[in-house]
Design a protein around this motif. Structure first.
Motif, PDB file in Angstrom:
ATOM      1  N   ALA A 150     127.504  87.558 -24.821  1.00 47.38           N
ATOM      2  CA  ALA A 150     127.286  86.519 -25.590  1.00 47.38           C
ATOM      3  C   ALA A 150     127.297  85.360 -24.686  1.00 47.38           C
ATOM      4  O   ALA A 150     127.777  85.523 -23.504  1.00 47.38           O
ATOM      5  N   VAL A 151     126.653  83.998 -24.956  1.00 46.49           N
ATOM      6  CA  VAL A 151     126.837  83.011 -24.230  1.00 46.49           C
ATOM      7  C   VAL A 151     127.564  81.954 -24.859  1.00 46.49           C
ATOM      8  O   VAL A 151     127.212  81.667 -25.988  1.00 46.49           O
ATOM      9  N   SER A 152     128.468  81.467 -24.129  1.00 39.20           N
ATOM     10  CA  SER A 152     129.182  80.147 -25.072  1.00 39.20           C
ATOM     11  C   SER A 152     128.221  78.985 -24.956  1.00 39.20           C
ATOM     12  O   SER A 152     127.371  78.955 -24.330  1.00 39.20           O
ATOM     13  N   PRO A 153     128.859  77.990 -25.814  1.00 37.50           N
ATOM     14  CA  PRO A 153     127.834  76.821 -26.018  1.00 37.50           C
ATOM     15  C   PRO A 153     127.652  75.994 -24.841  1.00 37.50           C
ATOM     16  O   PRO A 153     126.333  75.626 -24.745  1.00 37.50           O
ATOM     17  N   ASP A 154     128.374  76.182 -23.629  1.00 37.11           N
ATOM     18  CA  ASP A 154     128.090  75.633 -22.303  1.00 37.11           C
ATOM     19  C   ASP A 154     127.317  76.402 -21.455  1.00 37.11           C
ATOM     20  O   ASP A 154     127.072  75.932 -20.392  1.00 37.11           O
ATOM     21  N   GLY A 155     126.776  77.751 -21.929  1.00 38.07           N
ATOM     22  CA  GLY A 155     125.919  78.531 -21.035  1.00 38.07           C
ATOM     23  C   GLY A 155     126.832  79.570 -20.388  1.00 38.07           C
ATOM     24  O   GLY A 155     126.226  80.186 -19.490  1.00 38.07           O
ATOM     25  N   ARG A 156     128.072  79.822 -20.530  1.00 40.40           N
ATOM     26  CA  ARG A 156     128.932  80.594 -19.437  1.00 40.40           C
ATOM     27  C   ARG A 156     128.695  81.737 -20.147  1.00 40.40           C
ATOM     28  O   ARG A 156     128.928  82.285 -21.582  1.00 40.40           O
ATOM     29  N   PRO A 157     128.464  83.140 -19.531  1.00 46.02           N
ATOM     30  CA  PRO A 157     128.391  84.457 -19.981  1.00 46.02           C
ATOM     31  C   PRO A 157     129.609  84.934 -20.183  1.00 46.02           C
ATOM     32  O   PRO A 157     130.801  84.879 -19.691  1.00 46.02           O
ATOM     33  N   ARG A 161     132.789  95.324  -8.203  1.00 43.85           N
ATOM     34  CA  ARG A 161     132.458  96.593  -8.233  1.00 43.85           C
ATOM     35  C   ARG A 161     131.093  97.051  -8.721  1.00 43.85           C
ATOM     36  O   ARG A 161     130.784  98.083  -8.830  1.00 43.85           O
ATOM     37  N   TRP A 162     130.338  95.993  -9.340  1.00 42.25           N
ATOM     38  CA  TRP A 162     128.864  96.128  -9.792  1.00 42.25           C
ATOM     39  C   TRP A 162     127.820  95.151  -9.392  1.00 42.25           C
ATOM     40  O   TRP A 162     127.985  94.185  -8.567  1.00 42.25           O
ATOM     41  N   ARG A 163     126.645  95.598  -9.265  1.00 43.75           N
ATOM     42  CA  ARG A 163     125.349  94.608  -9.129  1.00 43.75           C
ATOM     43  C   ARG A 163     125.170  93.959 -10.517  1.00 43.75           C
ATOM     44  O   ARG A 163     124.955  94.723 -11.556  1.00 43.75           O
ATOM     45  N   TRP A 164     124.995  92.821 -10.594  1.00 46.17           N
ATOM     46  CA  TRP A 164     124.830  92.084 -11.859  1.00 46.17           C
ATOM     47  C   TRP A 164     123.187  91.460 -11.813  1.00 46.17           C
ATOM     48  O   TRP A 164     122.911  90.861 -10.846  1.00 46.17           O
ATOM     49  N   ARG A 165     122.777  91.721 -12.805  1.00 48.71           N
ATOM     50  CA  ARG A 165     121.514  90.985 -13.255  1.00 48.71           C
ATOM     51  C   ARG A 165     121.311  90.513 -14.531  1.00 48.71           C
ATOM     52  O   ARG A 165     121.805  90.718 -15.643  1.00 48.71           O
ATOM     53  N   PHE A 166     121.393  89.009 -14.560  1.00 49.13           N
ATOM     54  CA  PHE A 166     121.578  88.212 -15.771  1.00 49.13           C
ATOM     55  C   PHE A 166     120.122  87.758 -16.161  1.00 49.13           C
ATOM     56  O   PHE A 166     119.270  87.258 -15.501  1.00 49.13           O
ATOM     57  N   ASP A 167     119.858  88.162 -17.412  1.00 47.27           N
ATOM     58  CA  ASP A 167     118.514  87.727 -17.972  1.00 47.27           C
ATOM     59  C   ASP A 167     118.957  86.875 -19.083  1.00 47.27           C
ATOM     60  O   ASP A 167     119.067  87.111 -20.439  1.00 47.27           O
ATOM     61  N   PHE A 168     118.870  85.523 -18.843  1.00 49.89           N
ATOM     62  CA  PHE A 168     119.446  84.394 -19.625  1.00 49.89           C
ATOM     63  C   PHE A 168     118.676  84.335 -20.968  1.00 49.89           C
ATOM     64  O   PHE A 168     119.049  84.125 -21.846  1.00 49.89           O
ATOM     65  N   PRO A 169     117.120  84.294 -20.658  1.00 48.57           N
ATOM     66  CA  PRO A 169     116.296  84.039 -21.962  1.00 48.57           C
ATOM     67  C   PRO A 169     116.563  85.074 -22.829  1.00 48.57           C
ATOM     68  O   PRO A 169     116.553  84.900 -23.950  1.00 48.57           O
ATOM     69  N   ALA A 170     116.796  86.638 -22.394  1.00 45.02           N
ATOM     70  CA  ALA A 170     117.026  87.530 -23.422  1.00 45.02           C
ATOM     71  C   ALA A 170     118.415  87.603 -23.856  1.00 45.02           C
ATOM     72  O   ALA A 170     118.673  88.641 -24.672  1.00 45.02           O
ATOM     73  N   GLY A 171     119.385  87.069 -23.236  1.00 48.97           N
ATOM     74  CA  GLY A 171     120.680  87.086 -23.693  1.00 48.97           C
ATOM     75  C   GLY A 171     121.248  88.492 -23.333  1.00 48.97           C
ATOM     76  O   GLY A 171     121.833  89.132 -24.288  1.00 48.97           O
ATOM     77  N   ARG A 172     120.864  88.959 -22.028  1.00 44.38           N
ATOM     78  CA  ARG A 172     121.279  90.246 -21.667  1.00 44.38           C
ATOM     79  C   ARG A 172     121.919  90.402 -20.047  1.00 44.38           C
ATOM     80  O   ARG A 172     121.453  89.697 -19.250  1.00 44.38           O
TER      81      ARG A 172
END
Length: 131
Positions: free
Chosen positions: A12-19, A112-123
């Motif tokens: 989820a994304v908080s109202p201020d944009g934090r994952p 411990r992970w590689r992260w890929r944030f897709d903010f437009p898709a919410g994923r």
């Protein structure tokens, strides 16, 4: 044993944009599972909301807040099929967290992970780092 969180790539994304991703924190008094802010710049492994965490033996819990001089070992943090024990943690003021968040996860847990944030898709996609 802390629960395994299948489907933790749903975020989820908080109202201020934090994952936010689901994790479990056990402070010894109780274990709580819920959303945690992914905080890559955090100065400790995790911070728990100050209204939820027990800090037995700490005379001044304010010293566990960011900028304070104290840290406490957290009994356990569970995230993405892994459990960490006795990591240095602190508190974060409830007012500094999005509604419903239990705390923040920092780099010691997230590394411990590689992260890929897709903010437009919410994923967010996590891939384990090679050993």
């Amino acid at each position: 044993t802390l629960p395994v969180h299948a489907g933790a790539n749903a975020w989820a994304v908080s109202p201020d944009g934090r994952p936010l991703l689901e994790a479990t924190a056990d402070d010894g008094a109780q274990a709580r599972t819920g959303p945690f802010v992914l905080a890559t710049g955090l100065d400790v492994a995790a911070r728990l909301a100050d209204d939820l965490a027990a800090a037995p033996g700490v005379a001044r819990p304010v010293e566990l807040l960011p900028g304070g001089v104290a840290l406490r070992p957290l009994k356990a943090i569970g995230f993405q099929h892994e459990t960490w024990r006795d990591l240095a943690t602190g508190l974060v003021a409830r007012a500094d967290l999005p509604d419903g968040a239990l705390g923040e996860l920092g780099p010691e847990v997230l590394a411990r992970w590689r992260w890929r944030f897709d903010f437009p898709a919410g994923r967010v996609t996590l891939a384990p780092l090679a050993p």
